[in-house]
Design a protein around this motif. Structure first.
Motif, PDB file in Angstrom:
ATOM      1  N   ASP A  91       1.804  -1.620  -1.241  1.00 50.56           N
ATOM      2  CA  ASP A  91       1.465  -2.621  -2.264  1.00 50.56           C
ATOM      3  C   ASP A  91       0.222  -3.403  -1.856  1.00 50.56           C
ATOM      4  O   ASP A  91      -0.688  -3.608  -2.651  1.00 50.56           O
ATOM      5  CB  ASP A  91       2.633  -3.594  -2.475  1.00 50.56           C
ATOM      6  CG  ASP A  91       3.779  -2.938  -3.225  1.00 50.56           C
ATOM      7  OD1 ASP A  91       3.569  -1.813  -3.728  1.00 50.56           O
ATOM      8  OD2 ASP A  91       4.855  -3.536  -3.298  1.00 50.56           O
ATOM      9  N   ALA A  92       0.204  -3.864  -0.602  1.00 52.20           N
ATOM     10  CA  ALA A  92      -0.920  -4.686  -0.144  1.00 52.20           C
ATOM     11  C   ALA A  92      -2.220  -3.889  -0.197  1.00 52.20           C
ATOM     12  O   ALA A  92      -3.263  -4.416  -0.576  1.00 52.20           O
ATOM     13  CB  ALA A  92      -0.661  -5.196   1.272  1.00 52.20           C
ATOM     14  N   ASN A 130      -2.999  -1.727  -2.250  1.00 52.54           N
ATOM     15  CA  ASN A 130      -3.415  -1.504  -3.635  1.00 52.54           C
ATOM     16  C   ASN A 130      -3.951  -2.762  -4.301  1.00 52.54           C
ATOM     17  O   ASN A 130      -4.332  -2.735  -5.464  1.00 52.54           O
ATOM     18  CB  ASN A 130      -2.235  -0.972  -4.453  1.00 52.54           C
ATOM     19  CG  ASN A 130      -2.101   0.528  -4.287  1.00 52.54           C
ATOM     20  OD1 ASN A 130      -3.098   1.219  -4.135  1.00 52.54           O
ATOM     21  ND2 ASN A 130      -0.889   1.021  -4.274  1.00 52.54           N
ATOM     22  N   GLU A 131      -3.957  -3.876  -3.563  1.00 52.25           N
ATOM     23  CA  GLU A 131      -4.466  -5.117  -4.151  1.00 52.25           C
ATOM     24  C   GLU A 131      -5.977  -5.013  -4.359  1.00 52.25           C
ATOM     25  O   GLU A 131      -6.663  -4.259  -3.672  1.00 52.25           O
ATOM     26  CB  GLU A 131      -4.171  -6.299  -3.212  1.00 52.25           C
ATOM     27  CG  GLU A 131      -2.698  -6.611  -3.048  1.00 52.25           C
ATOM     28  CD  GLU A 131      -2.150  -7.413  -4.228  1.00 52.25           C
ATOM     29  OE1 GLU A 131      -2.959  -8.043  -4.935  1.00 52.25           O
ATOM     30  OE2 GLU A 131      -0.931  -7.385  -4.422  1.00 52.25           O
ATOM     31  N   ASP A 132      -6.479  -5.810  -5.314  1.00 52.43           N
ATOM     32  CA  ASP A 132      -7.902  -5.765  -5.644  1.00 52.43           C
ATOM     33  C   ASP A 132      -8.806  -6.122  -4.464  1.00 52.43           C
ATOM     34  O   ASP A 132      -9.856  -5.540  -4.275  1.00 52.43           O
ATOM     35  CB  ASP A 132      -8.203  -6.746  -6.790  1.00 52.43           C
ATOM     36  CG  ASP A 132      -7.716  -6.214  -8.113  1.00 52.43           C
ATOM     37  OD1 ASP A 132      -7.361  -5.020  -8.154  1.00 52.43           O
ATOM     38  OD2 ASP A 132      -7.692  -6.982  -9.091  1.00 52.43           O
ATOM     39  N   TYR A 133      -8.381  -7.124  -3.685  1.00 55.90           N
ATOM     40  CA  TYR A 133      -9.286  -7.596  -2.632  1.00 55.90           C
ATOM     41  C   TYR A 133      -9.524  -6.535  -1.565  1.00 55.90           C
ATOM     42  O   TYR A 133     -10.500  -6.614  -0.821  1.00 55.90           O
ATOM     43  CB  TYR A 133      -8.768  -8.894  -2.004  1.00 55.90           C
ATOM     44  CG  TYR A 133      -7.482  -8.745  -1.247  1.00 55.90           C
ATOM     45  CD1 TYR A 133      -7.478  -8.299   0.074  1.00 55.90           C
ATOM     46  CD2 TYR A 133      -6.263  -9.032  -1.839  1.00 55.90           C
ATOM     47  CE1 TYR A 133      -6.299  -8.132   0.756  1.00 55.90           C
ATOM     48  CE2 TYR A 133      -5.078  -8.873  -1.165  1.00 55.90           C
ATOM     49  CZ  TYR A 133      -5.104  -8.426   0.142  1.00 55.90           C
ATOM     50  OH  TYR A 133      -3.932  -8.252   0.821  1.00 55.90           O
ATOM     51  N   ALA A 187      -4.558  -6.165   5.167  1.00 50.31           N
ATOM     52  CA  ALA A 187      -3.410  -5.834   4.319  1.00 50.31           C
ATOM     53  C   ALA A 187      -2.114  -6.197   5.043  1.00 50.31           C
ATOM     54  O   ALA A 187      -1.198  -6.770   4.451  1.00 50.31           O
ATOM     55  CB  ALA A 187      -3.421  -4.353   3.964  1.00 50.31           C
ATOM     56  N   ASN A 240      -1.286  -9.771   4.954  1.00 49.09           N
ATOM     57  CA  ASN A 240      -0.737 -10.150   3.648  1.00 49.09           C
ATOM     58  C   ASN A 240       0.689  -9.661   3.445  1.00 49.09           C
ATOM     59  O   ASN A 240       1.442 -10.238   2.668  1.00 49.09           O
ATOM     60  CB  ASN A 240      -1.618  -9.599   2.524  1.00 49.09           C
ATOM     61  CG  ASN A 240      -2.801 -10.497   2.248  1.00 49.09           C
ATOM     62  OD1 ASN A 240      -2.715 -11.415   1.449  1.00 49.09           O
ATOM     63  ND2 ASN A 240      -3.903 -10.265   2.953  1.00 49.09           N
ATOM     64  N   GLY A 250      -9.650 -11.538  -7.234  1.00 51.90           N
ATOM     65  CA  GLY A 250      -9.336 -10.276  -6.587  1.00 51.90           C
ATOM     66  C   GLY A 250     -10.329  -9.880  -5.515  1.00 51.90           C
ATOM     67  O   GLY A 250     -10.231  -8.792  -4.962  1.00 51.90           O
ATOM     68  N   ASP A 283      -9.444 -12.290   0.281  1.00 53.93           N
ATOM     69  CA  ASP A 283      -8.145 -12.152   0.923  1.00 53.93           C
ATOM     70  C   ASP A 283      -7.408 -13.485   0.813  1.00 53.93           C
ATOM     71  O   ASP A 283      -7.888 -14.503   1.316  1.00 53.93           O
ATOM     72  CB  ASP A 283      -8.351 -11.772   2.398  1.00 53.93           C
ATOM     73  CG  ASP A 283      -7.037 -11.569   3.133  1.00 53.93           C
ATOM     74  OD1 ASP A 283      -5.992 -12.035   2.625  1.00 53.93           O
ATOM     75  OD2 ASP A 283      -7.051 -10.945   4.198  1.00 53.93           O
TER      76      ASP A 283
END
Ligand SMILES: Nc1ncnc2c1ncn2[C@@H]1O[C@H](COP(=O)(O)OP(=O)(O)OP(=O)(O)O)[C@@H](O)[C@H]1O
Ligand SMILES: [Mg+2]
Lengths: 315, 314, 342
Positions: free
Chosen positions: B208-209, B211-214, B232, B235, C117, C120
């Motif tokens: 999941d992490a 796949n985050e945008d950032y 990641a 997070n 987005g 972080d």
């Protein structure tokens, strides 16, 4: 063509269509906004082979328990002193014999009765009570919701097994007390799943439509909410039986379940573990059986969840 | 952070009161007459009345609860029937051995579980990734007593790699190495299930992490894969810790079985013995203390989470 | 636009690409995930020059973001990339992940669409800038990096840079976060700055400020800039050069004044007619009829043909090439150029 018929049979035996019958698959032309979010698409999904097999084996397990007098090769409680502690695969005693010369396979088969009973009944109780609590919490006022959820939090503060032990020990040993104790520790997780599901459907269009139409609280709950939350709860509870069987046998192991000499899986684990060194093969038999039974229900629950396409964080 | 801690502590108090109420109820549901069982069949009616009054059993339930709770706060949870000493003291001593075992298992589960889960997330096509998802289903199915028995049969009895029970060598001269030698089997038997669950959780939280945008933004700045993975992971930690904290309850419950099978002299073995002796005060003290430990562990977990994820501090 | 700049553009369009920072030729990107082929880019040509703002204009789904990501090679094995994108003498299309890493952030920087987005959430803003500065070796010490980060945060217009550096992203507004994203993008003085609709997630008052900031910064560090937008107004205000994109292809490109004041391609014309300007009141707007093609569907010939008012039968047969209609202005529409040139 043989495999085809068996597939059809499997489909029919474990049909979980609990949504209302008037929501047929041909209703796609209905006003889609007001239509209830049931699982018409899910029905067309194929059930995996693992799920089918575990469903069949689960039924076989229940069948064996019910037909114990017929399928068990020996009397479970009568031993033959001359046949003590036979190892695995010794002639007619496939799983060996215990310290009193009793046939272990027969005891496992007879033991399935109290073991499954103490595994399944608490889940049924928890499903009823938990769903009711979840429904009241999910659809009640904010006050009611927070009272119910805070009380559930208290139960979550206990390591589950230990709470069951405390209750069962206080009530005294016996299978009915074990069932009561297990029911208590299984209610909170079911209630949480039910509450989450009820909250999920609460905000949907059809609920508003039902409320506008003037239907009463109970009527909406039973006719509209319940059919939509039921599949997720049934799936969760199927897997929960696996855990419940493990816990029930655990209480039996500790001497909080049924009393000897009656055969019960947990009791058998504790009884046979004294032969860990002399006859290791038979010592682990009941432990392995419990694991397999539990795994079956977990596989079935997992497979049903995929099949019905239920997204749930239920663990 | 201080405000967060104070608020979190304040939330713990009603939970602890709730826990004490549940424990009090389990005492009250015990069938049979406590006065009769204390006096025995020979007790005169006067003695009965006197004892009932002395124990406060003629008072309203709420008063009885208040008195019981007051006693608990002073470290008095009743007298062990079998051992005739304070139940809480007995459990407290045993709890220390339990914490050694549970702590070892927790470290084992975290270190190995996180490593496996991370690897499975970063290399999603590997065999390991497939094993992790399959294994976790097995992990939630297998009872600790099964694991304990199977490992004792195959690793201790058959292969003789490990001692089959106890905490120290009888000579008492073993030291830390000896303790560790005794710890391995019960430790693994306790840790295996949480390990599987943590591994699966780490894997899905990391996927999941990642796949985050950032994550893409970080890559667009030229950060190498290892650094991006570290971001990641940072997070994903709070989510992982939540699951790991819940496993503490599993460990504390599981010790009853693992300690029994391995004769580990902890709270679990004490509870097992107390069940056959019908020594209820000891069982209740053990469960109460475990619940307290579990609540504290989750408090610590929440605090660590808040120190890692600033968004949780509000 | 100055006369010199005009003259330069003319030379550029005549095929002189030597001083271009990035030269993209026939760039194609095909996604193959899920057993389905999606041709997101079907041949993109772009030239970007230092100190100049180029706008990539197109409606949603036309492939603007895919262009930016393909240039930076941010797609993994899920995308097949063809053609070439020569940046400082190296074709990015042929580079592997290891070779791309030093270019990203320091050679080509990206400001993404959504500022939330791009950061972080669990790291302090200052630390995220410091990380990039140190990664690309722009600074020598941690201390220097810290100071530089604060300086950058001031440069992008954050009122209290020291405090901003110590903040977490969730403590900032969208506009502030986008300023931070810009600070990170310019921290290594990139040769090329790609901004992918950097203002769509912000409210209107902040949009103008952020866009001004972009123009100011590109001219001060002298980097080339590719601004992606669907907003004709933004293109008019900022761009030296405009490329109009439709369904994965460039349909018209040239100097802003020629393309937007005197459009040739029917799509560009339709696009401009659908946008309110001071001289065309809202009531007189003409919407583009029909829908852009669904991604994954490959039409033969010109993708705009089904919606095109001047389409002829030949339009659905051949894919139109970009043809120069005047110096520095090319159009991919044989029908329009025939009559336009005549
Ligand atoms: N990773 C991907 N896999 C498959 N298809 C993709 C992927 N990324 C983009 N596409 C497809 O490529 C097409 C172009 O997408 P892109 O994001 O570039 O549009 P855009 O022009 O940036 O639009 P917007 O203005 O909405 O940002 C879309 O139809 C999209 O479905
Ligand atoms: Mg985009």
């Amino acid at each position: 063509m043989n495999s085809r018929t068996s597939q059809l049979e499997a489909d029919q035996t474990i049909d979980l269509r609990l949504d209302n019958p008037d929501d047929g698959s041909g209703s796609a032309t209905q006003d889609s906004a007001a239509r209830e979010p049931s699982q018409p698409a899910a029905r067309r999904r194929k059930m995996t082979l693992t799920t089918r097999v575990s469903a069949v084996l689960t039924f076989a397990l229940f069948a064996v328990a019910i037909l114990a007098p017929i399928v068990a090769p020996y009397e479970p409680d009568i031993g033959d002193r001359s046949q003590r502690l036979l190892p695995l695969f010794s002639g007619s005693h496939v799983l060996g014999t215990d310290g009193q010369g009793r046939d272990i396979l027969s005891r496992i088969i007879w033991g399935a009765r109290p073991s499954l009973l103490a595994g399944v009944v608490p889940v049924l109780v928890a499903a009823l009570v938990g769903t009711a609590l979840g429904l009241v919490a999910g659809r009640g006022s904010r006050r009611v919701h927070s009272v119910i959820m805070r009380v559930l939090d208290v139960f979550y503060a206990f390591p589950a097994v230990l709470l069951a032990i405390a209750i069962a020990a206080a009530l005294g040993s016996g299978i009915s007390n074990a069932i009561v104790a297990l029911s208590f520790i299984l209610i909170p997780p079911v209630a949480r799943v039910a509450e989450a599901e009820v909250s999920r459907v609460r905000s949907t269009d059809f609920m508003e439509a039902a409320a506008v139409s003037g239907a009463g609280w109970w009527s909406i709950s039973i006719r509209h909410v319940l059919p939509n939350v039921a599949p997720a709860i049934v799936v969760y509870c199927t897997a929960l039986v696996g855990l419940s069987i493990v816990y029930a046998a655990g209480l039996g192991f500790l001497g909080l379940g049924i009393a000897p000499p009656t055969a019960e899986w947990g009791l058998m684990v504790n009884d046979l573990r004294q032969y860990t060194f002399s006859q290791p093969g038979i010592a682990v038999v009941p432990a392995v059986v419990i694991t397999i039974a539990s795994l079956l229900f977990n596989l079935l629950g997992d497979g049903l969840r995929d099949w019905l396409d239920i997204r749930s964080e239920a663990q | 952070m201080t405000r967060f801690l104070l608020r979190r502590l304040a939330l713990t108090i009603p939970i602890l009161i709730g826990v004490s109420i549940v424990m009090f109820i389990t005492i009250k549901i015990t069938p049979g007459d406590p006065v009769a069982s204390l006096l025995g069949p020979t007790g005169s009616p006067e003695a009965r009345v006197a004892l009932t009054e002395k124990l406060g059993l003629d008072r309203p339930l709420i008063v009885q609860y208040a008195k019981w709770f007051g006693n608990i706060l002073q470290g008095d949870a009743g007298i062990s029937i079998a051992r005739q000493t304070g139940a809480l003291g007995l459990v407290w001593d045993a709890m220390q051995n339990t914490l050694v075992l549970a702590g070892f298992a927790a470290i084992l589960a975290m270190v190995v579980g996180v490593t496996i889960g991370l690897t499975a997330a970063v290399y999603p096509d590997s065999v390991l990734a497939r094993v992790v998802s399959g294994f976790s289903l097995f992990a939630i199915s297998v009872p600790q007593y099964s694991l304990a028995l199977i490992s004792i049969v195959y690793l201790a009895a058959n292969l003789g790699w490990f001692p089959t029970g106890g905490m120290n060598d009888p000579s008492g001269e073993g030291g830390l190495g000896d303790l560790l030698h005794h710890l391995w089997l019960p430790g693994i038997a306790s840790a295996l299930v949480p390990l599987g669950i943590i591994a699966r959780m780490v894997r899905s939280a990391m996927i999941d992490a990642l796949n985050e945008d950032y994550i893409e933004a970080l890559r667009s700045r030229g950060l190498p894969r290892s650094t991006v993975t570290r971001h990641a992971f940072h997070n994903a930690i709070p989510g992982i810790l939540t699951i790991a904290g819940l496993q503490a309850g599993y460990l504390l419950g599981g010790v009853v079985f693992v300690e029994t099978v391995f004769s580990w002299p902890g709270m679990g073995l004490l509870i097992f013995q107390s069940i056959s002796q019908r020594d209820l005060p000891v069982i209740q003290a053990g469960v109460l203390l475990s619940a307290l430990a579990f609540v504290l562990i989750n408090l610590v977990v929440d605090t660590i989470q808040a120190s890692i994820d600033p968004r949780l501090r509000r | 636009m100055t006369v010199e700049a005009q003259a330069e553009l003319v030379i550029d369009a005549a095929g002189e690409t030597s001083d271009a920072v990035l030269s993209v030729r026939d760039l194609t990107t095909t996604f193959t995930a899920g057993g389905q082929r999606i041709e997101a880019l079907r041949g993109i040509d772009l030239d970007l020059y230092p100190g100049r703002v180029s706008v990539l204009l197109g409606e949603s789904g036309s492939g603007k973001s895919v262009t930016a990501r393909s240039i930076l090679r941010l797609y993994g094995a899920s995308a097949i990339i063809g053609g070439s994108a020569v940046f400082e003498g190296r074709d990015l299309v042929g580079l592997n992940e290891k070779e791309m890493q030093p270019i990203r952030g320091s050679g080509i920087a990206l400001v993404p669409q959504d500022p939330t987005g791009s950061l972080d959430p669990v790291r302090r803003v200052g630390a995220q800038i410091v990380e990039v500065l140190r990664l690309h070796g722009v600074v020598d010490s941690k201390k220097e990096a810290q100071a530089r980060a604060e300086e950058l945060l001031g440069l992008v217009g954050l009122p209290d840079p020291v405090r901003a550096a110590r903040s977490f992203p969730h403590e900032m507004s969208g506009g502030m976060k986008q300023r931070v994203a810009i600070a990170i993008a310019i921290c290594c003085n990139p040769t090329l700055l790609i901004a992918d609709e950097p203002t769509t997630a912000l409210d209107v008052t902040v949009q103008a400020q952020i866009l001004d900031l972009f123009v100011e910064l590109t001219s001060s560090i002298g980097s080339a800039m590719l601004m992606i937008t669907h907003d004709v107004g933004v293109a008019k205000d900022l761009a030296d050069h405009v490329s109009v994109m439709y369904a994965g292809r460039i349909v018209e490109q040239g100097a802003t004044s020629t393309v937007l004041d005197d459009p040739v391609h029917p799509y560009t014309k339709a696009l401009l007619a659908a946008v309110p300007t001071p001289d065309v009141p809202r009531g007189n707007l003409i919407p583009i009829i029909g829908q852009p093609p669904v991604s994954g569907m490959t039409l033969p010939g010109c993708s705009f043909a089904p919606r095109c008012p001047v389409a002829q039968s030949s339009c659905t047969e051949l894919v139109p090439e970009l043809v120069s209609v005047e110096l520095g202005h090319s159009v991919a529409c044989p029908v329009a150029t025939e009559f336009g040139a005549a």
